[in-house]
Motif scaffolding. Structure first.
Motif, short mmCIF file in Angstrom:
data_model
loop_
_atom_site.label_atom_id
_atom_site.label_comp_id
_atom_site.label_asym_id
_atom_site.label_seq_id
_atom_site.Cartn_x
_atom_site.Cartn_y
_atom_site.Cartn_z
N SER A 132 33.24 5.22 54.20
CA SER A 132 33.85 6.18 55.11
C SER A 132 34.85 7.06 54.38
CB SER A 132 34.57 5.42 56.23
OG SER A 132 34.98 6.29 57.24
N HIS A 133 34.85 8.36 54.67
CA HIS A 133 35.88 9.20 54.09
C HIS A 133 36.41 10.14 55.17
CE1 HIS A 133 31.77 10.37 53.13
NE2 HIS A 133 32.14 11.60 53.34
N GLY A 134 36.62 9.57 56.34
CA GLY A 134 37.17 10.31 57.46
C GLY A 134 36.36 10.14 58.73
N GLN A 135 35.13 9.62 58.59
CA GLN A 135 34.25 9.51 59.76
C GLN A 135 34.66 8.41 60.72
OE1 GLN A 135 33.35 9.42 56.59
NE2 GLN A 135 31.69 10.81 56.18
N GLY A 136 35.55 7.52 60.30
CA GLY A 136 35.95 6.45 61.19
C GLY A 136 34.93 5.33 61.29
N LEU A 137 34.23 5.06 60.19
CA LEU A 137 33.20 4.02 60.23
C LEU A 137 33.78 2.64 60.50
CD1 LEU A 137 30.90 5.16 57.28
CD2 LEU A 137 30.33 5.12 59.70
#
Ligand code: FES
Ligand code: FES
Lengths: 161, 788
Positions: free
Chosen positions: B504-509
């Motif tokens: 994740s790099h911002g997607q909120g996984l």
């Protein structure tokens, strides 16, 4: 190397003294010397706003400020707002409105927002957008940041006498 | 199947993000936050030339600087780290190498030539400036059309020409159908180069566990698994001695989805020096060296009949892919996707597409949000609007007649891509309803009558997401991108840990995967921890790119959680002396239905693992599972965007007044997160349409290497964004999810280009070049006025 200079300042209410190189950026002083890595560096040329802090209560870019320029000042960073366990009202409103994704711009946004909420009426979305226009966010499209600020501004109205 | 699957509790609701508290409090851990106090810093001396031979390097002054530890050139890294080659199974493909430092020649401004290792970043940068490099300039190779000529000087010595990819697609009777078409529209379309500009510049940090010679590379990357596998080969290390971790990553958008020279250098030097070594890009070098995106010239023509039925499409695509083929995606990624997706969501029998990827002396291009499809959509949607204009039909009506209908799926388009059922028509209708298209047109009439330049633009598109193992995420790439693994366990304290290969790099996984695991397992959200972005989490994983993570990792999470739940039920049935069929799992508790006999996860886990004698020796269970999901084909996501713009007749700047997106991403895991992804994608699409352009001059000098010259949209340029969700029919993926992280950027440029053209329709102007900057608009309007 130029001789180090002595500085004394207040950071998040704590008194700090250090010997620093004259060229050391305030951002690097906060992050590297003090370990306050919440202040982020996104461009180092004063455009992105990720490094925004409050210098004597006014929002400023810590990448365009030298540590020696902050001598005698009071600096507030994102770490002054709240902790993960105890977020501040502004942080909570950001969370509620999903006003952050990767979180890299967020500390700067929060500090800019703190300044805006203290000093600006923020009566319209246009005013909010203008106020935020010195802080870049590549993730959110700003929509939810604007919504968060709208809510924070409204709450401010109802809580201040 | 399981009752959780039919009664989701968390999936589908706007669960607040797990990531937020730490990120809001400034307690995230991005790579630059992780440097140990004694870490050494690398700074790179990069090429100032577009194309030149390196005659010599004088490192003496740099090496003499106090605090400089080493000044490193390509020759010194020979034997420490091997170059990596992006290979392909595609015919007519020429591979190039990714080297840690330029050897022999430089091929673009910003290519790393010398690495300076020093005690601080300040000193490393001082040292880099003192390095003297002697160059012999070589012929300029900056213009893609000139570089594609047979007699052009060749940029990469290992290739025979600058054309790294040459491919054609053909279906139906493209020539005959085009010739027979009663109407034709066409033109030359230009989409200029973009920079992804994640707010966190790229960075990496290698640390060494000296006792066993193991190396951990923390990198701001979307693909820790791919980097691990590539560096394991390049450095000749086994996977258990090389771990690649993507900690909190400040955005990626594709720019952090490739292997970079800096990662190779930092890892090799940390190994050589046996200590922590790192590098943090400044914005300028990030713009110079992070992969760019979207740089194509497309000559295209569309044939149609008097009823507006689309008959034939033909296109010639020249992709300027920069200096080299990026690892692992290859130079085919971006331009071939333009050709593959050009026919779009339309019923269209005949298609011929020809695509070439040409090397020029610019930073290599790679994946950028949308990959190819922002361009294919821009071109096709412009052609569709031009056709509507020709026939005097409303652009919505023309789309309604040609978009593939529910009963026509699965539908194979001219490039061979197969669309599965997706709400093409439904998205169009939903977008029109959401924005009240008829009212908007009336509003436009009034504004026009008052002399205002107001336009409305529509764009529909489809994309392939969650791609499984049938094809690679990049055309011809030999790396498997079609599977993801979830390793889920309940430990002896009853806590749930779920590990993934995505990043994740911002997607909120962390949040969305928690929601899925909680539902499938019957656990509480707070009991679950998601581990991702770590190559050591699962044996194989590639990362997060190509709108795949919700589909693939979500599917794997579901499969693993179901197995763990089954084991939990079996154990609880034994402990509670009940039949498995009577056991319910909810909120971290297992209960015999209709009774108050229940156990917490903790109690079951303790009995299973820690207590003597609770289970017969040969049936003692474990509470873990590792399952892999492969959606094989992937699934189609689609959307329609409608934008309304106004052009300022004084400044020629374009203002987006409204922007509506109606999209079908299948089942929503978290509507709040989905909306956020759409908003961010649209903002990048607006930037691509109106502001953003990486400019190189004819000598290959970049003139936009900072955020003053490269304009990223601010809050003041982005309008309030509206999103509507269409769930046409759930796809066959596990959970019914479709990928949606890129779509906003795919539809927005086309919608805005159509809106600007519509605004200027009275002047007969058709937008064929993006970004449509005030300067370009001024020239177009001047030219149109002198013609009238
Ligand atoms: S880092 Fe200071 S403004 Fe960008
Ligand atoms: S949340 Fe990623 S840049 Fe703003």
């Amino acid at each position: 190397m130029t001789a180090k200079q002595h500085i004394a300042l207040t950071v998040n209410g704590r008194r700090v003294e250090a010997e620093v190189e004259p060229r050391l950026l305030l951002a690097d002083f906060l992050r590297g010397t003090l370990g306050l890595t919440g202040t982020h560096v996104g461009c180092e040329h004063g455009v992105c706003g990720a490094c925004t802090i409050l210098l004597d209560g006014v929002s400023a870019r810590s990448c365009l400020t030298l540590a020696v320029q902050a001598d005698g000042s009071s600096v507030e960073t994102v770490e002054s707002l709240g902790s993960p366990e105890m977020l501040s009202d502004l942080q909570l409103v950001f969370r509620e409105h999903h006003a952050l994704q990767c979180g890299f711009c967020t500390p700067g946004m929060l500090m800019t927002a703190t300044d805006l909420l203290r000093t600006q009426p923020l009566a319209t979305d246009e005013e909010i957008r203008d106020g935020l226009s010195g802080n870049l966010c590549r993730c959110t499209g700003y929509e939810n940041i604007v919504r968060a600020l709208r809510a924070a501004a409204a709450r401010r109205e109802t809580t201040t006498p | 199947m399981s009752e959780a699957a039919t009664r989701p509790k968390h999936v589908g609701s706007a669960v607040r993000r797990v990531e937020d508290p730490r990120l809001l409090a400034g307690q995230g851990s991005y790579v630059a936050d992780l440097f140990p106090a004694d870490a050494l810093h690398v700074a790179f001396r990069r090429s100032e030339h577009g194309h030149a031979r390196i005659r010599g390097v004088d490192a003496a002054a740099a090496a003499a600087l106090p605090g400089v530890i080493a000044v490193v050139t390509a020759a010194e890294l020979d034997g420490l780290v091997r170059p990596v080659r992006a290979t392909s199974r595609m015919a007519n493909y020429q591979a190039t190498a990714t080297r840690p430092l330029a050897a022999g020649k430089v091929r673009y401004v910003g290519e790393p030539v010398v690495a300076v290792l020093a005690e601080s970043r300040y000193i490393a940068e001082d040292g880099a400036e003192l390095v003297e490099i002697d160059y012999d300039p070589l012929p300029d190779i900056a213009d893609p059309e000139a570089a594609a000529q047979p007699d052009a000087p060749v940029l990469n010595p290992e290739t025979s020409s600058n054309i790294l990819v040459d491919r054609s697609f053909s279906r139906g009777e493209p020539e005959a159908a085009m010739a027979a078409a009663p109407h034709r529209v066409g033109g030359r379309f230009r989409f200029h180069r973009k920079a992804p500009i994640a707010m966190e510049p790229r960075a990496c940090l290698a640390t060494i566990e000296r006792g066993r010679g193991a190396l951990t590379l923390h990198s701001a990357t979307q693909i820790p698994g791919i980097i691990r596998d590539a560096l394991a080969d390049a450095l000749d290390l086994p996977g258990h001695a090389l771990r690649v971790v993507a900690p909190d990553v400040g955005g990626g958008f594709g720019g952090k989805a490739s292997l970079y020279a800096e990662e190779m250098v930092v890892a090799a030097l940390a190994r050589r020096h046996g200590r922590a070594i790192g590098w943090v890009a400044d914005r300028m070098e990030d713009i110079l060296s992070t992969s760019h995106g979207f740089d194509e010239i497309v000559d295209a023509e569309l044939g149609f009949d008097a009823d507006g039925r689309l008959l034939a499409l033909r296109a010639d695509i020249l992709g300027d892919i920069g200096a080299a083929s990026i690892y692992p995606w290859t130079a085919a990624l971006e331009p071939v996707q333009v050709a593959s997706f050009l026919p779009g969501p339309y019923r269209l029998a005949s298609y011929r597409g020809h695509v070439r990827a040409v090397a020029t002396s610019k930073a290599p291009t790679g994946p950028y949000r949308g990959v190819g499809r922002p361009i294919s959509t821009f071109v096709m949607e412009r052609l569709v609007d031009m056709a509507a204009h020709r026939l005097g039909l409303d652009p919505v009506e023309l789309r309604r007649r040609n978009l593939i209908k529910a009963e026509e799926f699965p539908y194979k388009i001219g490039s061979g891509i197969i669309w599965d059922r997706s709400g093409f028509q439904e998205c169009l209708e939903s977008a029109c309803a959401t924005i009240d298209y008829a009212a908007l047109r009336r509003e436009q009439e009034v504004a026009r009558a008052a002399g205002r330049w107001i336009g409305i633009g529509v764009a529909s598109y489809a994309e392939l997401t969650g791609i499984g193992s049938r094809i690679s995420a990049a055309p011809g790439m030999p790396i498997n991108t079609g599977t993801e693994t979830a390793d889920i366990s309940i430990d002896s304290t009853g806590a749930v840990t779920a590990k993934f290969g995505v990043a994740s790099h911002g997607q909120g996984l962390e949040t969305t995967l928690t929601q899925i695991v909680a539902d499938e397992l019957g656990a509480r959200l707070a009991d679950i921890r998601i581990v991702q972005g770590d190559s050591a989490a699962v044996p194989h994983g590639t990362g997060t790119y190509a709108s795949r993570s919700a589909v693939l990792a979500g599917g794997a999470a579901t499969l693993s959680a179901r197995v763990v739940r089954q084991k939990l039920v079996a154990a609880a049935a034994h402990l509670l002396e009940a039949s498995e069929a009577d056991i319910e799992v909810e909120e971290g508790r297992v209960r015999v239905a209709g009774t108050d006999r229940e156990l917490t996860f903790r109690e079951v886990a303790r009995a299973v693992y820690s207590e003597m004698g609770r289970f017969p020796r040969d049936t003692r269970p474990d509470l873990s599972a590792s399952e892999t999901y492969d959606p094989y084909f992937g699934t189609t996501a689609s959307a329609t965007h409608i934008a309304m713009v106004e052009i300022d007749p004084g400044t020629f700047s374009v203002r987006v007044l409204r922007h509506v997106v109606a999209e079908d991403c299948g089942r929503l895991i978290n509507p709040m997160i989905v909306d956020g992804q759409v908003h961010g994608g649209v903002a990048q699409g607006i930037g691509a349409a109106l502001l953003e352009e990486v400019i190189y001059d004819e000598r290959g000098q970049i003139v936009t290497a900072n955020l003053v010259d490269y304009l990223v949209p601010t809050a003041a340029e982005i309008p309030s964004l509206e999103v509507a969700h269409v769930e046409s029919e759930l796809p066959a993926t596990i959970g019914g999810y479709r990928g949606m992280g890129e779509g906003g950027t795919i539809g927005a440029p086309a919608a805005i280009a159509n809106a600007v053209s519509d605004a200027l329709a009275p002047l007969g102007i058709e937008i064929a070049e993006l970004p449509v900057t005030p300067e370009r608009l001024f020239r177009l309007i001047q030219a149109a006025r002198t013609q009238i």
